[in-house]
Design a protein around this motif. Structure first.
Motif, mmCIF file in Angstrom:
data_model
loop_
_atom_site.group_PDB
_atom_site.id
_atom_site.type_symbol
_atom_site.label_atom_id
_atom_site.label_comp_id
_atom_site.label_asym_id
_atom_site.label_seq_id
_atom_site.Cartn_x
_atom_site.Cartn_y
_atom_site.Cartn_z
ATOM 1 N N MET A 32 0.732 -1.209 0.032
ATOM 2 C CA MET A 32 -0.034 0.086 0.149
ATOM 3 C C MET A 32 0.818 1.325 0.103
ATOM 4 S SD MET A 32 -2.717 -0.947 2.745
ATOM 5 C CE MET A 32 -3.985 0.449 2.234
ATOM 6 N N VAL A 33 0.365 2.412 -0.684
ATOM 7 C CA VAL A 33 1.014 3.551 -0.602
ATOM 8 C C VAL A 33 0.069 4.729 -0.212
ATOM 9 C CG1 VAL A 33 1.980 5.267 -2.047
ATOM 10 C CG2 VAL A 33 2.641 2.951 -2.526
ATOM 11 N N PHE A 34 0.508 5.249 0.968
ATOM 12 C CA PHE A 34 0.001 6.266 1.631
ATOM 13 C C PHE A 34 0.338 7.639 1.248
ATOM 14 C CE2 PHE A 34 -1.658 3.155 4.286
ATOM 15 C CZ PHE A 34 -3.050 3.627 4.943
ATOM 16 N N THR A 35 -0.451 8.571 1.241
ATOM 17 C CA THR A 35 -0.120 10.149 1.127
ATOM 18 C C THR A 35 0.425 10.444 2.516
ATOM 19 O OG1 THR A 35 -2.314 11.071 1.412
ATOM 20 C CG2 THR A 35 -1.645 10.660 -0.795
ATOM 21 N N LYS A 36 0.955 11.642 2.554
ATOM 22 C CA LYS A 36 1.544 11.993 4.055
ATOM 23 C C LYS A 36 0.613 12.546 4.926
ATOM 24 C CE LYS A 36 5.748 14.625 5.877
ATOM 25 N NZ LYS A 36 6.336 15.666 5.656
ATOM 26 N N ALA A 37 -0.652 13.095 4.291
ATOM 27 C CA ALA A 37 -1.613 13.671 5.097
ATOM 28 C C ALA A 37 -2.658 12.250 5.528
ATOM 29 C CB ALA A 37 -2.629 14.591 4.155
ATOM 30 N N TYR A 38 -2.708 11.459 4.730
ATOM 31 C CA TYR A 38 -3.649 10.066 5.297
ATOM 32 C C TYR A 38 -2.627 9.270 6.160
ATOM 33 C CZ TYR A 38 -7.830 10.593 2.372
ATOM 34 O OH TYR A 38 -9.165 11.034 1.890
ATOM 35 N N ALA A 39 -1.279 9.124 5.949
ATOM 36 C CA ALA A 39 -0.437 8.768 6.823
ATOM 37 C C ALA A 39 -0.587 9.022 8.317
ATOM 38 C CB ALA A 39 0.759 8.365 6.380
ATOM 39 N N ARG A 40 -0.468 10.320 8.393
ATOM 40 C CA ARG A 40 -0.671 11.273 9.581
ATOM 41 C C ARG A 40 -1.928 10.962 10.242
ATOM 42 N NH1 ARG A 40 0.125 16.001 7.825
ATOM 43 N NH2 ARG A 40 -1.915 16.733 7.931
ATOM 44 N N ILE A 41 -2.929 11.061 9.638
ATOM 45 C CA ILE A 41 -4.190 10.842 10.012
ATOM 46 C C ILE A 41 -4.310 9.482 10.452
ATOM 47 C CG2 ILE A 41 -6.703 10.585 9.540
ATOM 48 C CD1 ILE A 41 -6.277 12.943 7.581
ATOM 49 N N ASN A 42 -4.066 8.355 9.773
ATOM 50 C CA ASN A 42 -4.135 6.949 10.263
ATOM 51 C C ASN A 42 -2.952 6.709 11.177
ATOM 52 O OD1 ASN A 42 -6.551 5.663 8.646
ATOM 53 N ND2 ASN A 42 -5.550 6.998 7.367
ATOM 54 N N GLN A 43 -1.791 7.263 11.401
ATOM 55 C CA GLN A 43 -0.856 7.165 12.244
ATOM 56 C C GLN A 43 0.029 6.073 11.889
ATOM 57 O OE1 GLN A 43 -2.100 7.040 16.373
ATOM 58 N NE2 GLN A 43 -2.505 9.233 16.370
ATOM 59 N N VAL A 44 0.109 5.952 10.450
ATOM 60 C CA VAL A 44 0.960 4.720 9.781
ATOM 61 C C VAL A 44 2.257 5.518 9.212
ATOM 62 C CG1 VAL A 44 -0.908 3.498 9.650
ATOM 63 C CG2 VAL A 44 -0.196 4.627 8.078
ATOM 64 N N GLY A 45 3.405 4.591 9.006
ATOM 65 C CA GLY A 45 4.307 4.906 8.276
ATOM 66 C C GLY A 45 4.980 3.928 7.335
ATOM 67 N N VAL A 46 6.006 3.931 6.984
ATOM 68 C CA VAL A 46 6.539 2.883 6.185
ATOM 69 C C VAL A 46 7.057 1.716 6.888
ATOM 70 C CG1 VAL A 46 8.656 2.401 4.308
ATOM 71 C CG2 VAL A 46 7.468 4.536 4.243
ATOM 72 N N GLY A 47 6.314 0.437 6.420
ATOM 73 C CA GLY A 47 6.834 -0.801 7.097
ATOM 74 C C GLY A 47 5.761 -1.092 8.177
ATOM 75 N N ASP A 48 4.773 -0.408 8.288
ATOM 76 C CA ASP A 48 3.805 -0.416 9.306
ATOM 77 C C ASP A 48 2.788 -1.741 8.208
ATOM 78 O OD1 ASP A 48 5.004 0.856 11.208
ATOM 79 O OD2 ASP A 48 3.706 2.550 10.777
ATOM 80 N N GLY A 49 1.871 -2.375 9.209
ATOM 81 C CA GLY A 49 0.880 -2.925 8.453
ATOM 82 C C GLY A 49 -0.650 -2.467 8.798
#
Length: 232
Positions: free
Chosen positions: A1-18
């Motif tokens: 999966m690829v997240f945008t930075k804004a959505y990654a911050r909202i969902n509190q996920v980063g590279v390598g997270d499941g």
């Protein structure tokens, strides 16, 4: 999966997270800048969607490096995807977003102009009332040796001071609130304050308020010391 930075911050996920979707766990392989990828906040590989038993694609987003080949690419994609598939052009979506942004800027400019008009009328009215209320004081100052120019300049300076105080208060209150509004919308952009534009608008406000005090200043400068001393 690829997240945008804004959505990654909202969902509190980063590279390598499941991330668990429909009972299956997917790994976040990248986080990209911006708020959307082709109009979406999350990009999932087609193979993963097939494993979930997801529906067939109903839309295709087309982008061409050469604008001259955009129409040909659009026709080729439609022929390959079938008539039932919606084909959108990325450039058209960008134009739509740009039109919305231009409309918002136009509305903001109109509101700003109305605010300046109200400020000028308010300061001019306040200065005129102040001149009427201080007629006797103006006469005393003229009797003490104040020139007409000095008396009128005082009124203009008072009007300009209203503009300075209003501009400073607007910057102190408006800039933080505007930035908080951007953060509340989830727009992932670095802090940016248009200092030259804000300085120009503040200087324009001071100049307009000073101009609004010219007529009251002219009336104050024409005050006769003898006539003004008779005012009760």
């Amino acid at each position: 999966m690829v997240f945008t930075k804004a959505y990654a911050r909202i969902n509190q996920v980063g590279v390598g997270d499941g991330v668990t979707i429909a009972g299956r766990r997917l790994e976040v392989v990248a986080v990209v800048e911006g708020t959307s990828i082709g109009g979406a906040g999350v990009l999932v590989d087609r193979a993963d969607l097939d494993r979930f038993g997801g529906p067939a694609p109903t839309g295709v987003l087309v982008a061409a490096k050469d604008p001259a080949n955009l129409l040909a690419a659009h026709d080729a994609v439609r022929a390959a995807a079938g008539e039932g598939t919606e084909v959108d052009v990325l450039a058209d979506r960008r134009d739509d977003v740009r039109d919305v942004v231009d409309l918002l800027f136009a509305l903001a400019a109109a509101m700003l102009g109305l605010t300046l008009l109200i400020a000028v009328v308010g300061v001019g009215t306040t200065a005129a009332l102040s001149v009427v209320e201080r007629t006797k004081e103006s006469g005393v100052l003229r009797a003490l040796g104040f020139s007409r120019f000095a008396l009128g300049s005082t009124t203009v300076a008072e009007s300009a001071l209203h503009g300075v105080l209003g501009g400073v208060a607007g910057l102190v209150i408006g800039v933080p609130h505007a930035w908080l509004g951007v953060l509340a919308l989830g727009v992932d952009t670095p802090p940016s304050v248009p200092v030259p534009l804000l300085a120009l608008m503040t200087a324009s406000l001071v100049a307009l308020t000073a101009l609004s005090g010219l007529l009251p200043a002219r009336k104050a400068a024409k005050a006769s010391p003898v006539a003004a001393m008779r005012v009760e």
